[in-house]
Design a protein around this motif. Structure first.
Motif, short mmCIF file in Angstrom:
data_model
loop_
_atom_site.label_atom_id
_atom_site.label_comp_id
_atom_site.label_asym_id
_atom_site.label_seq_id
_atom_site.Cartn_x
_atom_site.Cartn_y
_atom_site.Cartn_z
N ASN A 39 4.64 -1.00 -8.43
CA ASN A 39 3.99 -0.77 -9.71
C ASN A 39 4.65 0.32 -10.55
O ASN A 39 4.07 0.78 -11.53
N ASN A 40 5.88 0.72 -10.18
CA ASN A 40 6.48 1.87 -10.87
C ASN A 40 6.59 1.69 -12.37
O ASN A 40 6.28 2.61 -13.12
N MET A 41 7.00 0.55 -12.84
CA MET A 41 7.16 0.36 -14.29
C MET A 41 5.80 0.33 -14.98
O MET A 41 5.63 0.95 -16.03
N LYS A 42 4.85 -0.36 -14.39
CA LYS A 42 3.51 -0.44 -14.96
C LYS A 42 2.87 0.94 -15.03
O LYS A 42 2.16 1.26 -15.99
N ASP A 43 3.14 1.77 -14.03
CA ASP A 43 2.56 3.11 -13.96
C ASP A 43 3.38 4.15 -14.72
O ASP A 43 3.02 5.33 -14.74
N GLY A 44 4.51 3.74 -15.30
CA GLY A 44 5.34 4.67 -16.06
C GLY A 44 6.11 5.66 -15.21
O GLY A 44 6.38 6.77 -15.65
N ARG A 45 6.48 5.25 -14.00
CA ARG A 45 7.22 6.14 -13.10
C ARG A 45 8.66 5.67 -12.99
O ARG A 45 8.95 4.49 -13.05
N THR A 46 9.55 6.62 -12.80
CA THR A 46 10.95 6.30 -12.53
C THR A 46 11.20 6.40 -11.03
O THR A 46 10.55 7.18 -10.35
N THR A 47 12.13 5.61 -10.56
CA THR A 47 12.47 5.62 -9.13
C THR A 47 13.87 6.18 -8.96
O THR A 47 14.79 5.77 -9.66
N HIS A 48 13.99 7.12 -8.03
CA HIS A 48 15.26 7.79 -7.75
C HIS A 48 15.59 7.56 -6.29
O HIS A 48 14.75 7.85 -5.42
N THR A 49 16.80 7.10 -5.99
CA THR A 49 17.20 6.82 -4.62
C THR A 49 18.24 7.85 -4.17
O THR A 49 19.19 8.13 -4.89
N PHE A 50 18.02 8.38 -2.96
CA PHE A 50 18.92 9.37 -2.39
C PHE A 50 19.42 8.88 -1.04
O PHE A 50 18.63 8.43 -0.22
N VAL B 41 0.86 -1.19 0.00
CA VAL B 41 0.00 0.00 0.00
C VAL B 41 0.89 1.23 0.00
O VAL B 41 2.09 1.15 0.26
N ARG B 42 0.33 2.39 -0.33
CA ARG B 42 1.03 3.68 -0.32
C ARG B 42 2.37 3.59 -1.05
O ARG B 42 2.41 3.24 -2.22
N GLY B 43 3.46 3.95 -0.39
CA GLY B 43 4.77 3.99 -1.03
C GLY B 43 5.25 2.65 -1.53
O GLY B 43 5.85 2.55 -2.60
N ASN B 44 5.00 1.58 -0.76
CA ASN B 44 5.42 0.24 -1.18
C ASN B 44 4.72 -0.14 -2.49
O ASN B 44 5.33 -0.70 -3.40
N LYS B 45 3.44 0.18 -2.59
CA LYS B 45 2.68 -0.12 -3.80
C LYS B 45 3.21 0.70 -4.98
O LYS B 45 3.29 0.21 -6.10
N ALA B 46 3.57 1.95 -4.74
CA ALA B 46 4.12 2.80 -5.79
C ALA B 46 5.40 2.20 -6.35
O ALA B 46 5.61 2.19 -7.57
N ILE B 47 6.27 1.70 -5.47
CA ILE B 47 7.52 1.07 -5.92
C ILE B 47 7.22 -0.21 -6.70
O ILE B 47 7.78 -0.46 -7.76
#
Length: 77
Positions: free
Chosen positions: A64-75, A56-62
């Motif tokens: 589904n990132n490719m399916k949703d067309g989002r890039t992930t950036h780690t700092f 859920v929330r952030g875990n779900k975003a990570i």
């Protein structure tokens, strides 16, 4: 700058096709153990300190990132 989540290690700014992950050595005292494995892959603990991780929330975003067309950036902070 993005006026999104002020706490937590995962930020999903509205209006951007990006997910920001924040990690650092200080997380270990709170039960988080993010690090590179011997295989060169970065292992991120995710949100949630107790029990099984829920997608859920952030875990779900990570998840589904490719399916949703989002890039992930780690700092590292």
């Amino acid at each position: 700058m993005y006026r999104e989540q002020a706490q937590g290690g995962i930020s999903t700014p509205s209006g951007l096709d990006a997910i920001f992950i924040f990690t650092g050595d200080g997380g270990e005292k709170h039960g988080y153990a993010d690090d590179f494995g011997d295989d060169g892959i970065f292992y991120y603990t995710g949100e949630g300190q107790e029990g099984d991780m829920e997608m859920v929330r952030g875990n779900k975003a990570i998840l589904n990132n490719m399916k949703d067309g989002r890039t992930t950036h780690t700092f590292k902070c």
